[in-house]
Design a protein around this motif. Structure first.
Motif, PDB file in Angstrom:
ATOM      1  N   GLN A   1      20.798  -8.418  68.227  1.00  0.00           N
ATOM      2  CA  GLN A   1      20.822 -10.253  67.132  1.00  0.00           C
ATOM      3  C   GLN A   1      22.802 -10.053  66.706  1.00  0.00           C
ATOM      4  O   GLN A   1      23.207 -11.023  67.032  1.00  0.00           O
ATOM      5  CB  GLN A   1      20.119  -9.814  66.135  1.00  0.00           C
ATOM      6  N   ARG A   2      22.684  -7.847  66.405  1.00  0.00           N
ATOM      7  CA  ARG A   2      24.265  -8.080  66.217  1.00  0.00           C
ATOM      8  C   ARG A   2      25.058  -7.872  66.626  1.00  0.00           C
ATOM      9  O   ARG A   2      26.291  -8.696  66.781  1.00  0.00           O
ATOM     10  CB  ARG A   2      24.244  -6.072  65.873  1.00  0.00           C
ATOM     11  N   PHE A   3      24.476  -7.746  67.904  1.00  0.00           N
ATOM     12  CA  PHE A   3      25.695  -8.784  69.254  1.00  0.00           C
ATOM     13  C   PHE A   3      26.396  -9.993  69.402  1.00  0.00           C
ATOM     14  O   PHE A   3      27.542  -9.873  69.293  1.00  0.00           O
ATOM     15  CB  PHE A   3      24.587  -8.009  70.527  1.00  0.00           C
ATOM     16  N   LEU A   4      25.347 -10.435  68.909  1.00  0.00           N
ATOM     17  CA  LEU A   4      25.188 -12.054  69.380  1.00  0.00           C
ATOM     18  C   LEU A   4      26.646 -12.175  68.102  1.00  0.00           C
ATOM     19  O   LEU A   4      26.998 -13.572  68.689  1.00  0.00           O
ATOM     20  CB  LEU A   4      23.773 -12.660  69.371  1.00  0.00           C
ATOM     21  N   ASP A   5      25.904 -11.797  67.360  1.00  0.00           N
ATOM     22  CA  ASP A   5      27.262 -11.679  66.029  1.00  0.00           C
ATOM     23  C   ASP A   5      28.305 -12.536  66.309  1.00  0.00           C
ATOM     24  O   ASP A   5      29.563 -12.864  66.152  1.00  0.00           O
ATOM     25  CB  ASP A   5      26.679 -11.642  64.564  1.00  0.00           C
ATOM     26  N   GLU A   6      27.969 -11.395  66.896  1.00  0.00           N
ATOM     27  CA  GLU A   6      30.138 -10.634  67.106  1.00  0.00           C
ATOM     28  C   GLU A   6      30.524 -11.241  68.224  1.00  0.00           C
ATOM     29  O   GLU A   6      31.967 -11.105  68.536  1.00  0.00           O
ATOM     30  CB  GLU A   6      29.705  -9.018  67.780  1.00  0.00           C
ATOM     31  N   TRP A   7      29.371 -11.555  69.240  1.00  0.00           N
ATOM     32  CA  TRP A   7      29.972 -12.884  70.464  1.00  0.00           C
ATOM     33  C   TRP A   7      31.073 -13.744  69.912  1.00  0.00           C
ATOM     34  O   TRP A   7      31.648 -14.113  70.447  1.00  0.00           O
ATOM     35  CB  TRP A   7      28.651 -12.410  71.329  1.00  0.00           C
ATOM     36  N   HIS A   8      30.166 -14.547  68.985  1.00  0.00           N
ATOM     37  CA  HIS A   8      30.328 -15.729  68.231  1.00  0.00           C
ATOM     38  C   HIS A   8      31.685 -15.647  67.780  1.00  0.00           C
ATOM     39  O   HIS A   8      31.907 -16.659  67.235  1.00  0.00           O
ATOM     40  CB  HIS A   8      29.482 -16.261  67.747  1.00  0.00           C
ATOM     41  N   ASP A   9      31.567 -14.579  67.593  1.00  0.00           N
ATOM     42  CA  ASP A   9      32.943 -13.953  66.022  1.00  0.00           C
ATOM     43  C   ASP A   9      34.223 -14.012  67.613  1.00  0.00           C
ATOM     44  O   ASP A   9      34.503 -13.104  68.331  1.00  0.00           O
ATOM     45  CB  ASP A   9      33.161 -13.078  65.547  1.00  0.00           C
TER      46      ASP A   9
ATOM     47  N   GLU B   1      36.567 -10.091  73.267  1.00  0.00           N
ATOM     48  CA  GLU B   1      36.872  -9.753  74.245  1.00  0.00           C
ATOM     49  C   GLU B   1      36.764  -7.680  73.728  1.00  0.00           C
ATOM     50  O   GLU B   1      35.944  -7.713  75.301  1.00  0.00           O
ATOM     51  CB  GLU B   1      38.280  -9.281  73.875  1.00  0.00           C
ATOM     52  N   GLU B   2      35.946  -7.400  72.967  1.00  0.00           N
ATOM     53  CA  GLU B   2      35.681  -5.868  72.569  1.00  0.00           C
ATOM     54  C   GLU B   2      34.235  -6.355  72.637  1.00  0.00           C
ATOM     55  O   GLU B   2      33.513  -4.850  74.011  1.00  0.00           O
ATOM     56  CB  GLU B   2      35.844  -5.257  71.113  1.00  0.00           C
ATOM     57  N   ALA B   3      33.000  -7.144  73.092  1.00  0.00           N
ATOM     58  CA  ALA B   3      32.149  -7.282  72.478  1.00  0.00           C
ATOM     59  C   ALA B   3      31.404  -7.112  74.349  1.00  0.00           C
ATOM     60  O   ALA B   3      30.927  -6.539  74.961  1.00  0.00           O
ATOM     61  CB  ALA B   3      31.496  -8.692  72.620  1.00  0.00           C
ATOM     62  N   ALA B   4      32.646  -8.557  75.195  1.00  0.00           N
ATOM     63  CA  ALA B   4      33.120  -8.362  76.569  1.00  0.00           C
ATOM     64  C   ALA B   4      32.245  -6.904  77.039  1.00  0.00           C
ATOM     65  O   ALA B   4      32.167  -6.630  77.963  1.00  0.00           O
ATOM     66  CB  ALA B   4      33.281  -9.396  77.390  1.00  0.00           C
ATOM     67  N   GLY B   5      33.867  -5.768  76.936  1.00  0.00           N
ATOM     68  CA  GLY B   5      33.679  -4.293  77.443  1.00  0.00           C
ATOM     69  C   GLY B   5      32.159  -3.940  76.648  1.00  0.00           C
ATOM     70  O   GLY B   5      31.781  -2.909  77.841  1.00  0.00           O
ATOM     71  N   ARG B   6      31.489  -3.794  76.269  1.00  0.00           N
ATOM     72  CA  ARG B   6      30.045  -3.182  75.612  1.00  0.00           C
ATOM     73  C   ARG B   6      29.655  -3.685  76.619  1.00  0.00           C
ATOM     74  O   ARG B   6      28.293  -3.393  76.720  1.00  0.00           O
ATOM     75  CB  ARG B   6      29.987  -3.108  73.831  1.00  0.00           C
TER      76      ARG B   6
ATOM     77  N   ALA C   1      29.396  -4.578  79.424  1.00  0.00           N
ATOM     78  CA  ALA C   1      30.108  -4.337  80.654  1.00  0.00           C
ATOM     79  C   ALA C   1      29.644  -2.910  81.236  1.00  0.00           C
ATOM     80  O   ALA C   1      28.919  -2.976  82.067  1.00  0.00           O
ATOM     81  CB  ALA C   1      31.207  -4.800  80.990  1.00  0.00           C
ATOM     82  N   ASP C   2      29.619  -2.392  79.651  1.00  0.00           N
ATOM     83  CA  ASP C   2      29.448  -0.946  79.686  1.00  0.00           C
ATOM     84  C   ASP C   2      28.136  -0.863  79.817  1.00  0.00           C
ATOM     85  O   ASP C   2      27.107   0.045  80.575  1.00  0.00           O
ATOM     86  CB  ASP C   2      29.219  -0.348  78.739  1.00  0.00           C
ATOM     87  N   TRP C   3      26.499  -2.064  79.256  1.00  0.00           N
ATOM     88  CA  TRP C   3      25.796  -2.011  78.886  1.00  0.00           C
ATOM     89  C   TRP C   3      24.953  -2.068  80.465  1.00  0.00           C
ATOM     90  O   TRP C   3      23.960  -1.341  80.599  1.00  0.00           O
ATOM     91  CB  TRP C   3      25.422  -2.840  77.624  1.00  0.00           C
ATOM     92  N   LEU C   4      25.506  -3.346  80.821  1.00  0.00           N
ATOM     93  CA  LEU C   4      24.237  -3.707  81.914  1.00  0.00           C
ATOM     94  C   LEU C   4      25.532  -3.670  83.134  1.00  0.00           C
ATOM     95  O   LEU C   4      24.595  -3.378  84.390  1.00  0.00           O
ATOM     96  CB  LEU C   4      25.209  -5.408  82.371  1.00  0.00           C
ATOM     97  N   ILE C   5      26.603  -3.150  83.399  1.00  0.00           N
ATOM     98  CA  ILE C   5      27.417  -2.889  84.325  1.00  0.00           C
ATOM     99  C   ILE C   5      27.716  -1.049  84.775  1.00  0.00           C
ATOM    100  O   ILE C   5      27.660  -0.763  85.871  1.00  0.00           O
ATOM    101  CB  ILE C   5      28.458  -2.794  84.794  1.00  0.00           C
ATOM    102  N   GLY C   6      28.008  -0.510  84.257  1.00  0.00           N
ATOM    103  CA  GLY C   6      28.653   0.697  83.593  1.00  0.00           C
ATOM    104  C   GLY C   6      29.759   1.047  84.330  1.00  0.00           C
ATOM    105  O   GLY C   6      30.903   0.178  83.846  1.00  0.00           O
ATOM    106  N   ASP C   7      29.820   1.966  85.024  1.00  0.00           N
ATOM    107  CA  ASP C   7      31.726   2.140  85.753  1.00  0.00           C
ATOM    108  C   ASP C   7      31.595   1.641  86.476  1.00  0.00           C
ATOM    109  O   ASP C   7      32.979   2.142  87.488  1.00  0.00           O
ATOM    110  CB  ASP C   7      31.488   3.389  85.807  1.00  0.00           C
ATOM    111  N   ASP C   8      31.765   0.267  87.066  1.00  0.00           N
ATOM    112  CA  ASP C   8      31.615   0.042  88.776  1.00  0.00           C
ATOM    113  C   ASP C   8      33.140  -0.666  87.927  1.00  0.00           C
ATOM    114  O   ASP C   8      32.859  -1.966  87.809  1.00  0.00           O
ATOM    115  CB  ASP C   8      30.420  -0.750  89.139  1.00  0.00           C
TER     116      ASP C   8
END
Length: 268
Positions: A135-143, A148-153, A155-162
């Motif tokens: 929920q915290r992530f989604l609140d940031e996402w809608h801001d 852009e910063e949330a998208a980077g996090r 990517a860290d969570w789902l994809i890693g360093d690819d």
């Protein structure tokens, strides 16, 4: 002309079908992603297997009315896709929330599920910590200022360093506000546990656990132990989107499992 939408009561479910006469493998994606996370499986496993990947409500090209739904609804969407392509039985699978859907599909219609492929997923409901973090992530996402910063996090969570997939997906996420995700969020955070029903599932199941997926190893083991005919594989160091970042071991495991453990005679 064939249109790749399966009509549910209140949604048009989009899917991509590799085609062919091989056994049908129906795959459902993770939250915040879409059917394209299985492109490597479609490329590597067809035409021996007919790979059908579909978009969940609130994602990709599926058109829904943004009404509340659950993963039991999603299970019926999966069956709707099978109906649409004329498949009486299939191997059903998915990653993370796609796995939540696959488990429920096997419970709703066991006669139609020849086997399960469960990737980076679990049978538990969400913990309080998971719900709070999401929920915290989604609140940031809608801001918009922090997207852009949330998208980077993400990517860290789902994809890693690819870097290749990070670039593709962060660009896609930043360009799409995902304003239709509210119902999907409610589905994710409100999901029920199916731990006490795992013994009802008697078909063969392949569990692929990515060790850095965010799914606790003990939860993945609990899923495997709760199913009566499971095969368990760990892919060390992989994050949740292991089908994209580690396609070779994933594809090899799926092909081996289906050839050796699953009766494929009537899976069409």
């Amino acid at each position: 002309m064939h249109v790749p939408f399966a009509r549910a009561i209140d949604a048009d479910i989009y899917y991509e079908d590799s085609g062919g006469t091989g056994p049908v493998v129906l795959l459902a994606h993770e939250f915040f992603m879409d059917r394209t996370m299985f492109a490597s499986q479609q490329a590597a496993l067809a035409p021996e297997f007919r790979i059908v990947a579909w978009d969940a409500r609130g994602h990709g090209r599926t058109k829904d009315q943004r009404l509340p739904f659950t993963y039991w609804t999603a299970a019926r969407d999966a069956l709707t896709v099978l109906d649409h392509i004329g498949a009486e039985r299939a191997i059903v699978g998915g990653t993370a929330q796609g796995g939540f859907t696959a488990l429920r599909t096997a419970l709703v219609a066991p006669e139609r599920v020849a086997a399960l492929i469960l990737i980076s997923t679990e049978a538990h409901g969400p913990t309080r910590e998971q719900s709070t973090a999401t929920q915290r992530f989604l609140d940031e996402w809608h801001d918009k200022s922090s997207r852009e910063e949330a998208a980077g996090r993400l990517a860290d969570w789902l994809i890693g360093d690819d870097d290749w997939y990070r670039g593709i997906w962060t660009k896609r996420w930043i360009g799409d506000a995902h304003n239709g995700l509210d119902a999907a969020v409610g589905c994710l955070l409100g999901r029920d546990s199916v731990l006490d029903r795992l013994r009802e599932i008697t078909c063969p199941a392949l569990i692929i656990h990515a060790t850095r997926s965010g799914i606790a190893g003990d939860r993945a083991r609990t899923l495997a132990d709760g199913l009566t005919a499971s095969t368990f594989l760990e892919i060390d160091g992989a994050r949740l989107a292991v089908t994209m970042t580690h396609p070779e071991p994933v594809n090899a495991a799926i092909a081996r499992f289906l050839r050796e453990r699953v009766s494929l005679t009537h899976v069409r």
